[in-house]
Design an enzyme around this catalytic site. Structure first.
Site, PDB file in Angstrom:
ATOM      1  N   LYS A   1     -21.050 -36.273 -17.419  1.00 57.75           N
ATOM      2  CA  LYS A   1     -20.206 -36.459 -16.238  1.00 57.75           C
ATOM      3  C   LYS A   1     -21.039 -36.436 -14.945  1.00 57.75           C
ATOM      4  O   LYS A   1     -22.177 -35.955 -14.945  1.00 57.75           O
ATOM      5  CB  LYS A   1     -19.100 -35.402 -16.211  1.00 57.75           C
ATOM      6  CG  LYS A   1     -18.161 -35.489 -17.439  1.00 57.75           C
ATOM      7  CD  LYS A   1     -17.231 -36.676 -17.388  1.00 57.75           C
ATOM      8  CE  LYS A   1     -16.587 -37.133 -18.685  1.00 57.75           C
ATOM      9  NZ  LYS A   1     -15.934 -36.232 -19.564  1.00 57.75           N
TER      10      LYS A   1
HETATM   11  C1  LIG Z   1     -14.800 -35.994 -20.552  1.00 56.65           C
HETATM   12  C2  LIG Z   1     -13.317 -36.127 -20.479  1.00 56.65           C
HETATM   13  C3  LIG Z   1     -12.454 -35.084 -20.830  1.00 56.65           C
HETATM   14  C4  LIG Z   1     -12.888 -33.851 -21.562  1.00 56.65           C
HETATM   15  O1  LIG Z   1     -13.794 -33.075 -20.978  1.00 56.65           O
HETATM   16  P1  LIG Z   1     -14.414 -31.824 -21.792  1.00 56.65           P
HETATM   17  O2  LIG Z   1     -15.063 -31.064 -20.710  1.00 56.65           O
HETATM   18  O3  LIG Z   1     -15.369 -32.420 -22.768  1.00 56.65           O
HETATM   19  O4  LIG Z   1     -13.312 -31.088 -22.440  1.00 56.65           O
HETATM   20  C5  LIG Z   1     -11.102 -35.237 -20.602  1.00 56.65           C
HETATM   21  N1  LIG Z   1     -10.598 -36.362 -20.095  1.00 56.65           N
HETATM   22  C6  LIG Z   1     -11.389 -37.409 -19.780  1.00 56.65           C
HETATM   23  C7  LIG Z   1     -10.763 -38.628 -19.197  1.00 56.65           C
HETATM   24  C8  LIG Z   1     -12.770 -37.334 -19.983  1.00 56.65           C
HETATM   25  O5  LIG Z   1     -13.543 -38.385 -19.706  1.00 56.65           O
END
Ligand SMILES: *Cc1c(COP(=O)(O)O)cnc(C)c1O
Length: 380
Positions: free
Chosen positions: A188
């Protein structure tokens, strides 16, 4: 430029500087005893301020943030929650954790985010919440979504996992629903390795989430006196230190994402048959993943294209498969309906790929990716 014998050009990854290393080292040395919580507190306070909300709670993931939001609203068996058919499964999985039913609705062909018309067509007496997703850094038509939510008395949990820094009418992603959630997974824009945040202006939600994420006890209550069976969802101070350092550099991180997108746009501007991420006039898109939809007339599916790019040392990812097509949901009645109705999701998904969007990319690498992509398509 050739990429032979080199490392793969990465799809995603962070931008870590000495600041992050220093903060984590300081947390490892000093965030104990009376200071055990200082990095979490600083990260949460700075995060809430950046997003423009009253409260932020650091968590181990975005998945746990969505889970806690659903628990706060007492969503459970018999309830329905509307999600876009195109998203990472983490948006929907917590709906199953609480025993409720996910309702997969279609996306808008331009923004690739949840379509308000499609939401309205699927609201029933059982619908309790909508989880709009800020897909790949874009933001859906929130005004239309507020209108539906207020007419049918639904709560909005905004999944801003992919959109830190994005804006809708000048307001930050994550501040647009009743509760907003973020992910700091290693792919991210802002990362803590693994991690998440829940944000809200609702004091009751804030208090309840603090209680639920710490085994059913509120801060300052009688010690070891749990009043409910709950969850253990806390972020470590080392992660919070990393997150704080990243947040202090957020303008730089977001600017790099936008710069990477502008390079792709420039390289592909004269090439017919590739559509990239859209940015509407109400939105500032932070382009978490630069995404290309390839005109079906080239006759190449995303899987094939990913394979061919990999042969040239380029890592890419498929545009999300509709959730209603995945094995865990396949047999749900809601998924059958979704496969009938969600025409846009099913039309776009087979021809979309995420292109390398890692924060360490160079202009030269983006040019190589685009030249290779064009070469592959023209040889079809
Ligand atoms: C990455 C992501 C998540 C989940 O995030 P985690 O921290 O891995 O639980 C949820 N929703 C979207 C749209 C994502 O891209």
């Amino acid at each position: 430029m050739e990429n032979k014998g080199r490392k793969m050009i990465p799809i995603a990854g962070p931008w870590i500087t000495q600041k992050e290393v220093d903060y984590v080292a300081d947390a490892a040395a000093n965030a104990w005893y009376e200071n055990a919580n200082i990095y979490n507190e600083r990260f949460e306070r700075a995060f809430a301020k950046y997003i423009g909300v009253k409260y932020a709670v650091s968590l181990p993931s975005c998945t746990s943030a969505i889970h806690l939001a659903l628990l706060y609203y007492k969503i459970g068996p018999g309830d329905e929650v509307i999600v876009p058919d195109i998203t990472w499964i983490a948006t929907a999985a917590p709906i199953s954790y609480v025993g409720a039913t996910p309702v997969f609705v279609d996306i808008d062909p331009k923004t690739w985010c949840i379509s308000p018309e499609s939401i309205e067509a699927r609201v029933t007496r059982r619908t309790k919440a909508i989880i709009p997703v800020d897909l790949y850094g874009n933001i859906p038509d929130m005004d239309a979504i507020y209108d539906i939510a207020s007419r049918y008395n639904l709560v909005i949990i905004e999944d801003a996992a992919e959109a830190i820094g994005s804006e809708y009418k000048g307001r930050k992603a994550g501040s647009l629903g009743d509760i907003g959630v973020f992910s700091f997974h290693g792919t991210k824009t802002l990362t803590t390795g693994e991690g998440g945040m829940l944000v809200t202006n609702d004091e009751n939600a804030y208090k309840r989430v603090l209680f639920l994420r710490d085994h059913g006890r509120a801060p300052g209550e009688k010690m070891f006196w749990n009043t409910e069976v709950a969850y253990k969802y806390k972020m470590s101070s080392l992660q919070a230190a990393l997150g704080l350092a990243q947040l202090e550099r957020i303008e730089e991180l977001v600017a790099k994402k936008r710069l990477i997108f502008s390079w792709y746009k420039e390289e592909l501007k004269d090439f017919e048959g590739i559509s990239l991420n859209y940015e509407g006039s109400d939105v500032k898109n932070t382009y978490w993943m630069v995404t290309a939809i390839i005109d079906p007339s080239f006759g190449i599916t995303k899987e094939k294209l990913i394979y061919l790019l990999r042969e040239h040392g380029i890592d890419s990812r498929p545009f999300f498969y509709p959730l209603s097509s995945l094995p865990p949901y396949e047999h749900l009645d809601q998924a059958k309906v979704a496969r009938e109705l969600n025409k846009v999701s099913y039309q776009i998904s087979p021809y979309g790929i995420n292109l390398p969007s890692a924060l360490n990319l160079t202009r030269e690498q983006v040019k190589f990716v685009c030249d290779t992509l064009k070469k592959i398509l023209l040889s079809k």
